[in-house]
Design a protein around this motif. Structure first.
Motif, PDB file in Angstrom:
ATOM      1  N   THR A 148      11.138  -7.647   3.033  1.00 30.82           N
ATOM      2  CA  THR A 148      11.230  -8.856   4.158  1.00 30.82           C
ATOM      3  C   THR A 148      10.343 -10.019   3.852  1.00 30.82           C
ATOM      4  O   THR A 148      10.630 -11.083   4.139  1.00 30.82           O
ATOM      5  CB  THR A 148      10.719  -8.199   5.692  1.00 30.82           C
ATOM      6  OG1 THR A 148      11.285  -6.871   5.814  1.00 30.82           O
ATOM      7  CG2 THR A 148      10.868  -9.356   6.574  1.00 30.82           C
ATOM      8  N   ASP A 149       9.247  -9.809   3.201  1.00 33.11           N
ATOM      9  CA  ASP A 149       8.344 -10.915   2.865  1.00 33.11           C
ATOM     10  C   ASP A 149       8.998 -11.655   1.700  1.00 33.11           C
ATOM     11  O   ASP A 149       8.722 -12.847   1.525  1.00 33.11           O
ATOM     12  CB  ASP A 149       6.892 -10.232   2.168  1.00 33.11           C
ATOM     13  CG  ASP A 149       5.882  -9.581   3.021  1.00 33.11           C
ATOM     14  OD1 ASP A 149       6.304 -10.132   4.238  1.00 33.11           O
ATOM     15  OD2 ASP A 149       5.177  -9.008   2.692  1.00 33.11           O
ATOM     16  N   ILE A 150      10.031 -11.169   0.829  1.00 27.64           N
ATOM     17  CA  ILE A 150      10.665 -11.875  -0.134  1.00 27.64           C
ATOM     18  C   ILE A 150      11.576 -12.909   0.630  1.00 27.64           C
ATOM     19  O   ILE A 150      11.490 -14.190   0.255  1.00 27.64           O
ATOM     20  CB  ILE A 150      11.493 -10.985  -1.046  1.00 27.64           C
ATOM     21  CG1 ILE A 150      10.783 -10.298  -1.852  1.00 27.64           C
ATOM     22  CG2 ILE A 150      12.515 -11.757  -1.708  1.00 27.64           C
ATOM     23  CD1 ILE A 150      11.297  -9.079  -2.729  1.00 27.64           C
ATOM     24  N   ILE A 151      12.116 -12.577   1.734  1.00 26.15           N
ATOM     25  CA  ILE A 151      13.101 -13.239   2.472  1.00 26.15           C
ATOM     26  C   ILE A 151      12.057 -14.222   3.103  1.00 26.15           C
ATOM     27  O   ILE A 151      12.774 -15.456   3.308  1.00 26.15           O
ATOM     28  CB  ILE A 151      13.916 -12.289   3.521  1.00 26.15           C
ATOM     29  CG1 ILE A 151      14.729 -11.306   2.748  1.00 26.15           C
ATOM     30  CG2 ILE A 151      14.690 -13.061   4.596  1.00 26.15           C
ATOM     31  CD1 ILE A 151      15.472 -10.492   3.605  1.00 26.15           C
ATOM     32  N   LEU A 152      10.923 -13.982   3.850  1.00 25.31           N
ATOM     33  CA  LEU A 152      10.308 -14.601   4.541  1.00 25.31           C
ATOM     34  C   LEU A 152       9.766 -15.935   3.563  1.00 25.31           C
ATOM     35  O   LEU A 152       9.591 -17.153   3.803  1.00 25.31           O
ATOM     36  CB  LEU A 152       9.012 -14.049   5.173  1.00 25.31           C
ATOM     37  CG  LEU A 152       9.412 -13.295   6.421  1.00 25.31           C
ATOM     38  CD1 LEU A 152       8.224 -12.253   6.874  1.00 25.31           C
ATOM     39  CD2 LEU A 152       9.829 -14.119   7.714  1.00 25.31           C
ATOM     40  N   ASN A 153       9.193 -15.595   2.357  1.00 24.51           N
ATOM     41  CA  ASN A 153       8.885 -16.660   1.399  1.00 24.51           C
ATOM     42  C   ASN A 153       9.819 -17.424   1.247  1.00 24.51           C
ATOM     43  O   ASN A 153       9.488 -19.034   0.796  1.00 24.51           O
ATOM     44  CB  ASN A 153       8.007 -15.849   0.288  1.00 24.51           C
ATOM     45  CG  ASN A 153       6.722 -15.076   0.773  1.00 24.51           C
ATOM     46  OD1 ASN A 153       6.039 -15.349   1.455  1.00 24.51           O
ATOM     47  ND2 ASN A 153       6.489 -14.123   0.027  1.00 24.51           N
ATOM     48  N   TRP A 154      10.916 -16.858   0.865  1.00 23.14           N
ATOM     49  CA  TRP A 154      12.291 -17.843   0.433  1.00 23.14           C
ATOM     50  C   TRP A 154      12.372 -18.811   1.573  1.00 23.14           C
ATOM     51  O   TRP A 154      12.743 -20.094   1.195  1.00 23.14           O
ATOM     52  CB  TRP A 154      13.538 -16.791   0.100  1.00 23.14           C
ATOM     53  CG  TRP A 154      14.606 -17.740  -0.058  1.00 23.14           C
ATOM     54  CD1 TRP A 154      14.884 -18.453  -1.315  1.00 23.14           C
ATOM     55  CD2 TRP A 154      15.554 -17.778   0.667  1.00 23.14           C
ATOM     56  NE1 TRP A 154      16.269 -19.095  -1.089  1.00 23.14           N
ATOM     57  CE2 TRP A 154      16.527 -18.618   0.079  1.00 23.14           C
ATOM     58  CE3 TRP A 154      15.850 -17.395   1.955  1.00 23.14           C
ATOM     59  CZ2 TRP A 154      17.770 -18.887   0.706  1.00 23.14           C
ATOM     60  CZ3 TRP A 154      17.067 -17.743   2.678  1.00 23.14           C
ATOM     61  CH2 TRP A 154      18.104 -18.546   2.039  1.00 23.14           C
ATOM     62  N   LYS A 202      10.302  -7.871  12.170  1.00 20.07           N
ATOM     63  CA  LYS A 202       9.369  -8.691  11.328  1.00 20.07           C
ATOM     64  C   LYS A 202       9.890 -10.085  11.115  1.00 20.07           C
ATOM     65  O   LYS A 202       9.258 -11.130  11.400  1.00 20.07           O
ATOM     66  CB  LYS A 202       8.986  -8.026   9.982  1.00 20.07           C
ATOM     67  CG  LYS A 202       7.936  -8.900   9.148  1.00 20.07           C
ATOM     68  CD  LYS A 202       7.511  -7.858   7.715  1.00 20.07           C
ATOM     69  CE  LYS A 202       6.745  -8.776   6.931  1.00 20.07           C
ATOM     70  NZ  LYS A 202       5.404  -8.690   7.555  1.00 20.07           N
ATOM     71  N   LEU A 203      11.188 -10.070  10.941  1.00 21.93           N
ATOM     72  CA  LEU A 203      11.803 -11.506  10.770  1.00 21.93           C
ATOM     73  C   LEU A 203      11.543 -12.373  11.964  1.00 21.93           C
ATOM     74  O   LEU A 203      11.270 -13.696  11.934  1.00 21.93           O
ATOM     75  CB  LEU A 203      13.319 -11.333   9.941  1.00 21.93           C
ATOM     76  CG  LEU A 203      13.531 -10.955   8.626  1.00 21.93           C
ATOM     77  CD1 LEU A 203      14.928 -10.683   8.414  1.00 21.93           C
ATOM     78  CD2 LEU A 203      12.927 -12.263   7.763  1.00 21.93           C
ATOM     79  N   ALA A 204      11.831 -11.718  13.280  1.00 18.95           N
ATOM     80  CA  ALA A 204      12.004 -12.177  14.543  1.00 18.95           C
ATOM     81  C   ALA A 204      10.482 -12.713  14.888  1.00 18.95           C
ATOM     82  O   ALA A 204      10.364 -13.801  15.524  1.00 18.95           O
ATOM     83  CB  ALA A 204      12.371 -11.200  15.659  1.00 18.95           C
ATOM     84  N   ARG A 205       9.631 -12.006  14.423  1.00 20.19           N
ATOM     85  CA  ARG A 205       8.210 -12.363  14.876  1.00 20.19           C
ATOM     86  C   ARG A 205       7.646 -13.410  13.993  1.00 20.19           C
ATOM     87  O   ARG A 205       6.835 -13.933  14.159  1.00 20.19           O
ATOM     88  CB  ARG A 205       7.453 -11.070  14.698  1.00 20.19           C
ATOM     89  CG  ARG A 205       5.774 -10.931  15.303  1.00 20.19           C
ATOM     90  CD  ARG A 205       5.139  -9.683  15.286  1.00 20.19           C
ATOM     91  NE  ARG A 205       5.515  -8.632  14.197  1.00 20.19           N
ATOM     92  CZ  ARG A 205       6.243  -7.727  14.307  1.00 20.19           C
ATOM     93  NH1 ARG A 205       6.861  -7.325  15.006  1.00 20.19           N
ATOM     94  NH2 ARG A 205       6.531  -6.820  13.022  1.00 20.19           N
ATOM     95  N   GLU A 206       7.855 -13.390  12.440  1.00 18.36           N
ATOM     96  CA  GLU A 206       7.174 -14.253  11.814  1.00 18.36           C
ATOM     97  C   GLU A 206       8.075 -15.367  10.958  1.00 18.36           C
ATOM     98  O   GLU A 206       7.330 -16.075  10.418  1.00 18.36           O
ATOM     99  CB  GLU A 206       6.675 -13.323  10.518  1.00 18.36           C
ATOM    100  CG  GLU A 206       5.762 -12.269  10.977  1.00 18.36           C
ATOM    101  CD  GLU A 206       5.311 -11.384   9.995  1.00 18.36           C
ATOM    102  OE1 GLU A 206       5.105 -11.720   8.663  1.00 18.36           O
ATOM    103  OE2 GLU A 206       4.522 -10.245  10.144  1.00 18.36           O
TER     104      GLU A 206
END
Length: 377
Positions: free
Chosen positions: A366-372, A109-113
Motif C-alpha cells: 500500500t505504501d508503494i501505491i501511496l508514494n506513487w 489505509k488508502l481511504a485514510r491516507e
C-alpha cells in the motif's frame, strides 16, 4: 439517477458516523434494515474505518441490477475529492471493510491516507447488491456494471471528477484498463492506474501460465521431463475452452488426454472455474487487454510480487514496457521480492505456493501505491 445517488448516499453517510442500528430504517422484514435504498441483514454492521467516513449508496444499472456503492472519504473532508476507483479480484464476496483482512486493511489505509475518495462497487448479489448471483455473472456484465456505476458515482457532489485514479487488484488488474478506457471515452481524465496481481498478456496465455506454475510448484510437482507434454495438452484444452468456447466436459470427450487435463485444471470445478462460470473466462479470453492499456493515456504503476502463485512477471512487465514505449516516463514497475499474490512474504517459493506460514506485507504494498500517487497527482 444523479439525484437518487445523492439522496441515498447522503443518508448512508450519516449512518457511517453512528451505529448502524441507530440510523437504519426498519424494513417490512424484521430481520433486515434498509440502508441507503437497499435492504441489509440486521446483524451486519456497516463498515467502520478509523479516520474515514464511509457513505453508502445504490446505483441501478441498465439491466436492472441494484448495486451497493461505498464512497470512503477521510474524516473532515470539506470539499470534493478526486476519486480512486477500485476493481476487485475474481472471487465473489463483499469488499466492505472487515478488520483483519489484509486486502481490506490495504483499502482502509488508502481511504485514510491517499487524500482521495475511495470508491467501491459491490458486484451483483455481493454484500447488499441485488441482481444475478455473482457466481453466475459473466465478465462482460461485470465490466459493464463497473462502467455504469462509476460513471454515476463520478457525478456525486462529494467527488471532483476532473481527475480520476484507478486501482486494480488481482483479476481487477484486467478489468481496470477496460473500465478506464470506457470512462475515458465518456470524457473522464484518467490520471493514473495502479495494479498488482495481473498482467496484459492474452487470457489464454494467462491460464497456461497458471497451469505451468501449478505443475512446477504444487506439492506433488510433475517431473520436469513430463511438463513439456502436459503443457502441450493443456494448450490444446485451453484453446478449445477459451478460444472456441466449448464446455470443458465436451472437450474431455475428445480423448483420454483431454479427459486427464479436464480432471486436473487448477481451480476448475463441475460448473465453474475459480468460482465463476465458464462463460466468464471465455469472455475474458476475447478481451484485448494490451490494446486497452495502450489507449489509456495515463501514468501506470505495475507491482509484481515475485512469489506470485498464479501470475507471471512477463504479463506485468508487458504493461510497463508498452506504456514506456508509447509514453516515455509514464510507467513505474516494482518487484516485491519473496512476496506472493496475496501480499504475504515467504522464505522460499515452494512455501509460498502452499501458502503455509508467511508474514503479511500489505502495508508495504500500500505504501508503494501511496508514494506513487504522490508523484502523479
Amino acid at each position: 439517477m444523479r439525484n437518487l445517488i445523492r439522496l441515498a448516499s447522503a443518508s448512508a453517510g450519516v449512518c457511517a458516523a453512528m451505529f448502524a442500528a441507530a440510523c437504519a430504517h426498519e424494513s417490512a422484514n424484521e430481520a433486515n434494515t434498509m440502508v441507503a435504498g437497499l435492504p441489509r441483514a440486521a446483524d451486519r454492521p456497516l463498515e467502520r474505518i478509523e479516520g474515514v467516513a464511509s457513505h453508502y449508496g445504490v446505483v441501478e444499472t441498465s439491466d436492472g441490477a441494484r448495486l451497493r456503492t461505498i464512497i470512503a472519504l477521510p474524516e473532515g473532508a470539506n470539499e470534493p475529492l478526486h476519486p480512486l476507483l477500485f476493481t476487485q479480484w475474481v472471487s465473489c464476496g463483499s469488499i466492505e471493510y472487515r478488520e483483519g483482512s489484509g486486502a481490506r486493511e490495504a483499502l482502509a489505509k488508502l481511504a485514510r491516507e491517499s487524500g482521495l475518495a475511495l470508491i467501491r462497487v459491490e458486484r451483483s448479489s455481493d454484500g447488499d447488491s441485488q441482481g444475478p448471483a455473482c457466481d453466475e455473472l459473466d465478465y462482460d456484465t461485470e465490466v459493464a456494471h463497473y462502467v455504469e456505476a462509476f460513471d454515476a458515482l463520478l457525478k456525486d457532489e462529494r467527488i471532483d471528477a476532473s481527475k480520476v485514479y484507478m486501482q486494480g487488484s488481482s483479476l481487477g488488474s484486467t478489468t481496470a484498463p477496460l473500465v478506464a478506457h470506457a470512462l475515458q471515452k465518456k470524457g473522464y481524465d484518467i490520471a493514473g492506474i495502479a495494479i498488482q496481481g495481473g498482467g496484459a498478456e492474452t487470457y489464454y496465455e494467462r491460464m497456461l501460465s497458471f497451469d505451468r506454475i501449478y505443475l512446477e510448484r504444487r506439492p506433488d510437482a510433475v517431473a520436469p521431463e513430463d511438463i513439456h507434454h502436459e503443457i502441450v495438452a493443456r494448450a490444446k484444452f485451453h484453446y478449445e475452452y477459451l478460444i472456441n468456447d466449448r464446455h470443458p466436459d465436451e472437450i474431455a470427450k475428445d480423448s483420454a488426454a483431454m479427459a486427464g487435463v479436464r480432471a486436473d485444471i487448477l481451480g476448475m470445478g463441475e460448473t465453474d472455474h475459480y468460482g465463476r462460470p465458464f462463460a466468464w473466462h471465455q469472455q475474458a479470453a476475447k478481451k484485448n487487454f494490451l490494446a486497452a492499456w495502450a489507449a489509456v493515456d495515463a501514468p501506470v504503476l505495475v507491482i509484481y510480487n515475485a512469489f506470485d502463485q498464479f501470475e507471471a512477471e512477463y504479463g506485468h512487465k508487458l504493461i510497463a514496457d508498452m506504456a514506456e514505449r508509447l509514453r516515455p516516463g509514464s510507467a513505474t514497475f516494482v518487484v516485491q521480492e519473496n512476496v506472493d499474490h496475496n501480499n504475504m512474504r515467504y522464505d522460499n517459493i515452494i512455501e509460498a505456493y502452499t501458502m503455509e506460514g508467511g508474514s503479511p506485507v500489505w502495508e508495504e504494498t500500500t505504501d508503494i501505491i501511496l508514494n506513487w500517487l504522490e508523484t502523479v497527482r
